[in-house]
Write an enzyme that holds these catalytic residues in place. Structure first.
Site, PDB file in Angstrom:
ATOM      1  N   CYS A   1       0.856  -1.180   0.000  1.00  0.00           N
ATOM      2  CA  CYS A   1       0.000   0.000   0.000  1.00  0.00           C
ATOM      3  C   CYS A   1       0.894   1.234   0.000  1.00  0.00           C
ATOM      4  O   CYS A   1       1.884   1.291   0.734  1.00  0.00           O
ATOM      5  CB  CYS A   1      -0.896  -0.014   1.232  1.00  0.00           C
ATOM      6  SG  CYS A   1      -2.006   1.402   1.343  1.00  0.00           S
TER       7      CYS A   1
ATOM      8  N   GLU B   1      -8.907  -1.193  -2.332  1.00  0.00           N
ATOM      9  CA  GLU B   1      -9.243   0.234  -2.468  1.00  0.00           C
ATOM     10  C   GLU B   1     -10.580   0.561  -1.789  1.00  0.00           C
ATOM     11  O   GLU B   1     -10.714   1.610  -1.154  1.00  0.00           O
ATOM     12  CB  GLU B   1      -9.265   0.645  -3.939  1.00  0.00           C
ATOM     13  CG  GLU B   1      -7.947   0.444  -4.676  1.00  0.00           C
ATOM     14  CD  GLU B   1      -6.751   1.054  -3.966  1.00  0.00           C
ATOM     15  OE1 GLU B   1      -6.895   2.102  -3.310  1.00  0.00           O
ATOM     16  OE2 GLU B   1      -5.654   0.466  -4.058  1.00  0.00           O
TER      17      GLU B   1
ATOM     18  N   HIS C   1     -10.136   1.162   1.821  1.00  0.00           N
ATOM     19  CA  HIS C   1      -9.653   2.508   2.162  1.00  0.00           C
ATOM     20  C   HIS C   1     -10.809   3.472   2.409  1.00  0.00           C
ATOM     21  O   HIS C   1     -10.714   4.370   3.247  1.00  0.00           O
ATOM     22  CB  HIS C   1      -8.785   3.069   1.030  1.00  0.00           C
ATOM     23  CG  HIS C   1      -7.345   2.658   1.092  1.00  0.00           C
ATOM     24  ND1 HIS C   1      -6.530   2.954   2.164  1.00  0.00           N
ATOM     25  CD2 HIS C   1      -6.559   2.003   0.203  1.00  0.00           C
ATOM     26  CE1 HIS C   1      -5.299   2.487   1.935  1.00  0.00           C
ATOM     27  NE2 HIS C   1      -5.294   1.898   0.749  1.00  0.00           N
TER      28      HIS C   1
HETATM   29 NI    NI Z   1      -3.618   1.036  -0.183  1.00  0.00          NI
END
Ligand code: NI
Length: 185
Positions: free
Chosen positions: A109, A152, A155
């Site tokens: 990441c 994603e 996130h």
């Molecule tokens: Ni990430």
């Protein structure tokens, strides 16, 4: 380096690293899909993703707590009959699990530079959301594509991949892990 070419100005964005509060809060829905600032943000995020050699980048990682991310599947990451995917934007995404089958994914990441860890992800998912033209998009994903979408979307809910690691012996610095496994990256 920011590029200046006529009216088109793109910029590299600062990436928040683990520990910054923006990474652990739930991001807000994008209300105005066609707002010029959203297009500008997405274009800058794609530039930033490429500059950092990442496969995906979510808006909270660049200090914007909004539900959108950019990603791509480069040919080097295609496996199991998948196809490469050009840089894409997904706004207000929703994922649906299509199979209980799980897969082990070695993840990194951009908010945890230099680190890697193995995470269990769903092997087959459906996704939907909107693109920069406000059009509804949907599809199914497996393999690396499914992996990126799940990482994603996490996130946007304030979840970083180490929160999903179950075997912490797989978590560490890429350079050390690569040596330990004979150079696998
Ligand atoms: Ni990430």
């Amino acid at each position: 380096m920011p590029q200046m070419t006529g009216k088109c100005r793109m910029a590299l964005l600062k990436i928040a690293r683990m520990g910054h509060p923006v990474l652990v809060r739930r991001a807000a829905e994008v209300d105005d899909l066609l707002h010029p600032e959203i297009r500008r943000l997405a274009e800058d995020m794609i530039e930033t993703m490429h500059d950092a050699a990442g496969a995906g980048l979510a808006a909270p990682q660049v200090h914007r707590s909004l539900r959108l991310f950019v990603y791509h599947v480069p040919p080097s990451r295609v496996r199991d009959g998948g196809t490469p995917i050009a840089p894409s934007v997904l706004i207000n995404p929703v994922l649906t699990v299509l199979s209980e089958e799980k897969m082990s994914c070695t993840e990194g990441c951009l908010s945890l530079p230099g680190l890697r860890g193995v995470v269990q992800r769903h092997a087959h998912i459906a996704y939907e959301g909107y693109d920069l033209d406000g059009m509804h998009v949907s599809g199914e994903a497996r393999g690396f594509h499914a992996n990126v979408l799940q990482h994603e979307c996490d996130h946007l809910d304030g979840i970083l991949y180490p929160m999903r690691i179950t075997d912490f012996s797989t978590f560490g610095f890429q350079e050390e892990l690569a040596q330990a496994t004979g150079g696998r990256s």
